[in-house]
Write a protein that holds these residues in place. Structure first.
Motif: not given
Length: 109
Positions: A1-3, A5-6, A9-10, A25, A29
């Protein structure tokens, strides 16, 4: 997944609308791995603990908080309209709740 984008959304689910710039990123991570390995069981806590919760929280629903909190030591205060980003969106309310909690516990005042 794209960090990125995640994270976007969060943040949207948290109720935050500001765009985050310059995301590290690698650090994100690392922090997520650290959090996934933490023991965050609330049932082991035996000190009076204040929990501030927004009833519009989509990340941690109120029922989940209630199920996890030790009933004998938890002090739960709810904001009727706040999402997960309660601390940044309702800072004054949070500060007032913390001050009231400390006064009730006869800490510092």
């Amino acid at each position: 997944k794209d960090p990125e984008d995640s994270l976007k959304k969060f943040m949207e689910k948290c109720g935050e609308t500001k765009k985050i710039k310059n995301i590290n990123t690698m650090l994100l991570e690392q922090d997520l791995k650290m959090l996934s390995n933490m023991d965050v069981s609330l049932s082991k806590k035996r000190i009076k603990t204040l929990f501030l919760h927004g009833l519009n929280d989509e990340i941690v629903p109120y029922a989940t908080l209630l199920a996890q909190c030790p009933q004998d030591t938890a002090c739960i205060r709810t904001h009727p309209t706040a999402p997960h980003a309660l601390g940044s969106l309702e800072a004054r309310w949070c500060a007032d709740q913390i001050m009231d909690f400390l006064k009730d516990q006869h800490h510092f005042f």
